[in-house]
Design an enzyme around this catalytic site. Structure first.
Site, PDB file in Angstrom:
ATOM      1  N   ASP A 155       0.702  -0.862  -0.264  1.00  9.33           N
ATOM      2  CA  ASP A 155      -0.087  -0.221   0.159  1.00  9.33           C
ATOM      3  C   ASP A 155       0.645   1.682   0.246  1.00  9.33           C
ATOM      4  O   ASP A 155       1.600   1.137   0.902  1.00  9.33           O
ATOM      5  CB  ASP A 155      -0.879   0.072   1.415  1.00  9.33           C
ATOM      6  CG  ASP A 155      -2.007   0.835   0.984  1.00  9.33           C
ATOM      7  OD1 ASP A 155      -2.333   1.597   0.514  1.00  9.33           O
ATOM      8  OD2 ASP A 155      -2.600   0.052   1.203  1.00  9.33           O
ATOM      9  N   ASP A 187      -3.262   5.054  -1.906  1.00  2.83           N
ATOM     10  CA  ASP A 187      -4.161   5.426  -1.458  1.00  2.83           C
ATOM     11  C   ASP A 187      -4.896   6.127  -1.904  1.00  2.83           C
ATOM     12  O   ASP A 187      -3.909   7.725  -2.309  1.00  2.83           O
ATOM     13  CB  ASP A 187      -3.569   5.735   0.256  1.00  2.83           C
ATOM     14  CG  ASP A 187      -4.630   5.979   1.099  1.00  2.83           C
ATOM     15  OD1 ASP A 187      -5.067   4.984   1.546  1.00  2.83           O
ATOM     16  OD2 ASP A 187      -4.236   7.325   1.509  1.00  2.83           O
ATOM     17  N   GLU A 218      -6.917   3.366  -5.388  1.00  3.46           N
ATOM     18  CA  GLU A 218      -7.867   3.853  -5.076  1.00  3.46           C
ATOM     19  C   GLU A 218      -8.407   5.086  -4.829  1.00  3.46           C
ATOM     20  O   GLU A 218      -8.218   6.129  -4.638  1.00  3.46           O
ATOM     21  CB  GLU A 218      -7.662   4.073  -3.242  1.00  3.46           C
ATOM     22  CG  GLU A 218      -8.788   3.865  -3.011  1.00  3.46           C
ATOM     23  CD  GLU A 218      -8.357   4.435  -1.464  1.00  3.46           C
ATOM     24  OE1 GLU A 218      -9.975   4.525  -0.275  1.00  3.46           O
ATOM     25  OE2 GLU A 218      -8.301   5.507  -0.532  1.00  3.46           O
ATOM     26  N   HIS A 226     -11.166  -2.928   3.614  1.00  3.24           N
ATOM     27  CA  HIS A 226     -11.175  -2.294   5.152  1.00  3.24           C
ATOM     28  C   HIS A 226     -12.308  -1.006   5.719  1.00  3.24           C
ATOM     29  O   HIS A 226     -11.315  -0.228   6.435  1.00  3.24           O
ATOM     30  CB  HIS A 226      -9.412  -2.370   5.711  1.00  3.24           C
ATOM     31  CG  HIS A 226      -8.993  -0.907   5.025  1.00  3.24           C
ATOM     32  ND1 HIS A 226      -8.643  -1.054   3.249  1.00  3.24           N
ATOM     33  CD2 HIS A 226      -9.045  -0.128   5.179  1.00  3.24           C
ATOM     34  CE1 HIS A 226      -8.324   0.131   3.091  1.00  3.24           C
ATOM     35  NE2 HIS A 226      -8.283   0.882   3.946  1.00  3.24           N
TER      36      HIS A 226
HETATM   37  C1  GLC Z   1      -8.337   4.785   2.119  1.00  2.21           C
HETATM   38  C2  GLC Z   1      -7.547   4.401   3.028  1.00  2.21           C
HETATM   39  C3  GLC Z   1      -8.907   4.933   4.211  1.00  2.21           C
HETATM   40  C4  GLC Z   1      -7.311   5.901   4.883  1.00  2.21           C
HETATM   41  C5  GLC Z   1      -7.979   6.714   3.700  1.00  2.21           C
HETATM   42  C6  GLC Z   1      -6.271   7.958   4.411  1.00  2.21           C
HETATM   43  O1  GLC Z   1      -9.165   5.997   2.184  1.00  2.21           O
HETATM   44  O2  GLC Z   1      -8.274   3.063   2.489  1.00  2.21           O
HETATM   45  O3  GLC Z   1      -7.953   3.045   5.151  1.00  2.21           O
HETATM   46  O4  GLC Z   1      -8.269   5.985   6.318  1.00  2.21           O
HETATM   47  O5  GLC Z   1      -6.866   6.643   2.792  1.00  2.21           O
HETATM   48  O6  GLC Z   1      -5.192   7.363   4.204  1.00  2.21           O
END
Ligand code: GLC
Length: 542
Positions: free
Chosen positions: A111, A213, A276, A337
């Site tokens: 990640d 991320d 993401e 998650h």
């Molecule tokens: C993404 C992650 C999440 C995290 C956020 C900030 O959405 O999946 O778990 O809290 O980014 O990094």
């Protein structure tokens, strides 16, 4: 005429890249397997469960952040990008894990958290030390508005304003998430260089790619204009959504940053990026980059976001397929998650239909740990809440602890996850819903996942074949997956009533390959296919 069964030709299969033909399995490392009894999962724990992952048949694992972190956001607040947090292990343990993963022909994705660091990261500590610090511009610092308040109306995803006042230097810094997660300034070339080197650090060590991320957040408006109100906001939604993210997300400059990351990944063989990105599908397509030089896979979250209704999902699949540029490879995600688990969202009875959908659609499937044993959201008593989102914005059901509870390995102490006290409560169903028991039950959801994955791996039509939707009645979704002469029909019943699907129009001999009930293999079918409630089937047509 009856055709011979076409067995996937290895050469043909091999012409697709691993991330196109493979299945990704997400591990939330705190909750997968604890090897040292501290109640928190770790790298050695993951390593001890590779037999299981190999048996399950997944091609790649993505591990949520394992870097040193104060854990304000459980690892998404990184204080050192090139080491391992002691909670999870050491760099040597990581190397051992990676070697074992590769020895099993499985790929490993890390990640990558480029949008923000931890406020404990030495870069930020230096940045906030003085307005004249060499790293001041590595983050986003602004003077107060004329009234002394924050520079504009930007909000933080996890509640409250996005600007944190720094008394010592008399400016605000921007954080899209927690105040402990200051946003990096990706417009600064030094930041670009340092962050791209982080990719190289792990690529050199042999990782196969990254889940990136919040990719769409990487650039912010240079004029710092106020975000407009969201006309679709309704009470009960996250307060963050009262405004649109017009000036804080999905700016055109993000694409330049994604292209830089892609460039680094291209310096190495056969590596990839998954982004993401929470955006409407129309916008998602941009993240494949110009001529496909962006993210290899921008995560497609529609199965997470849409109501679990046949009509809506069928329409979404068609729309997505229609929007994909010619160079783009599709992908589907059933859980992660951050969002409610599929067995809770769709209901336990539909978990098998969901599994069959995920594993028979065209495009790389991403599974979330525990979904293969039907794990559900676990209610968390207030005094055990860990997630800062729930602590900041309580009571709206936004907290993510319920979907991050320990993997249920067995009916033994700590569900076989830990010999200590688990960091989050165990699901109350762990004594009956666990890997050990379900693996021995030939009709379990785990056996279904195993069988579906095996089939997907052995059938070119399922892993990389064409997709063609078919008209279907109420509560049903139907489509074909074809490769050469091999034709597979998938029909899924999203409802709790029996349904019929007419196969005579397909003018073929049909026999059933797999039912989500795992009890109809090789059944010869007549003109009508009968589906029980919550049943999905894969049928071969000849
Ligand atoms: C993404 C992650 C999440 C995290 C956020 C900030 O959405 O999946 O778990 O809290 O980014 O990094």
């Amino acid at each position: 005429m009856i055709n011979e069964v076409v067995v996937p030709k290895n050469a043909e299969f091999a012409s697709f890249r691993w991330w196109e033909r493979g299945i990704i399995y997400q591990i939330y490392p705190r909750s997968f397997m604890d090897s040292n009894g501290d109640g928190i999962g770790d790298l050695s724990g993951i390593r001890s469960k590779l037999d299981y992952l190999q048996w399950l048949g997944v091609d790649a694992i993505w591990i949520s952040p394992i870097y040193p972190s104060p854990m304000a956001d459980f690892g998404y607040d990184v204080s050192n990008y090139t080491d391992i947090d002691p909670i999870f292990g050491t760099l040597a343990e990581f190397a051992a894990l990676l070697a074992d993963v590769h020895a099993r022909d499985i790929k490993l994705l890390l990640d990558y958290v480029p949008n923000h660091t931890s406020d404990h990261h030495p870069w930020f500590v230096e940045s906030r030390s003085s307005r004249r610090s060499a790293k001041r511009d590595w983050y986003i610092w602004r003077d107060p508005a004329p009234d002394g308040g924050p520079p504009n109306n930007w909000r933080a995803n996890f509640g409250g304003g996005a600007w944190e006042w720094d008394e010592r230097t008399g400016q605000y810094y921007y954080h899209a998430f927690l105040k402990e997660q200051p946003d990096l300034n990706w417009r600064n070339p030094e930041v670009q260089r340092a962050m791209l080197d982080v990719l190289r650090f792990w690529l050199e060590r042999g990782v196969d790619g990254f889940r990136v991320d919040v990719m769409h957040h990487l650039a912010k408006d240079t004029e710092f204009r106020d975000n407009p109100a969201n006309a679709d906001f309704k009470p009960g939604m996250s307060p963050y959504r009262e405004l649109l993210a017009t000036y804080t997300a999905d700016l055109p400059e993000v694409q330049e940053i994604v292209a830089m990351m892609r460039g680094v990944v291209e310096e190495y063989d056969d590596r990839m990026l998954v982004g993401e990105i929470y955006l409407p599908v129309e916008r998602l397509m941009a993240y494949y980059g110009a001529s496909g030089k962006g993210a290899h896979l921008p995560f497609n979250f529609q199965l997470i976001r849409l109501p679990w209704k046949a009509e809506e999902i069928a329409a979404a699949v068609e729309r997505y397929e229609a929007l994909l540029p010619s160079y783009a490879w599709p992908n589907w995600v059933l859980g992660n998650h951050d969002k409610s688990r599929i067995a809770t969202r769709a209901g336990p009875a539909q978990a098998g239909v969901a599994a069959m959908l995920l594993l028979t659609l065209r495009g790389t499937p991403t599974m979330y740990y525990g979904d293969e044993i039907g794990m559900r959201d676990v209610p968390i008593p207030i005094d055990r809440v860990q997630d800062p989102f729930e602590k900041n914005v309580p009571g709206l059901g936004l907290g993510r602890d319920p979907v991050r509870t320990p993997m249920q390995w067995s009916a033994g102490h700590g569900a076989g996850f830990t010999r200590g006290v688990p960091w989050l409560p165990l699901g109350v169903d762990y004594a009956t819903n666990n890997v050990a028991l379900l693996k021995d039950n030939p009709k379990s959801i785990l056996s279904l996942y195993h069988r579906l994955i095996e089939l997907r791996r052995s059938e070119l039509a399922l892993s990389v074949g064409e997709y063609a939707p078919l008209p279907a009645g109420e509560d049903l979704i139907a489509y074909m997956r074809n490769a050469g002469e091999r034709r597979l029909l998938i029909v899924l019943n999203f409802g709790s009533q029996e349904r019929r699907f007419n196969i005579s129009e397909l003018e073929a001999q049909a026999s059933l390959l797999l039912s989500t009930y795992l009890d109809r293999e090789h059944e010869k079918l007549g003109a009508e296919l009968e589906l029980r409630s919550d049943e999905g089937v894969i049928v071969e047509l000849r």
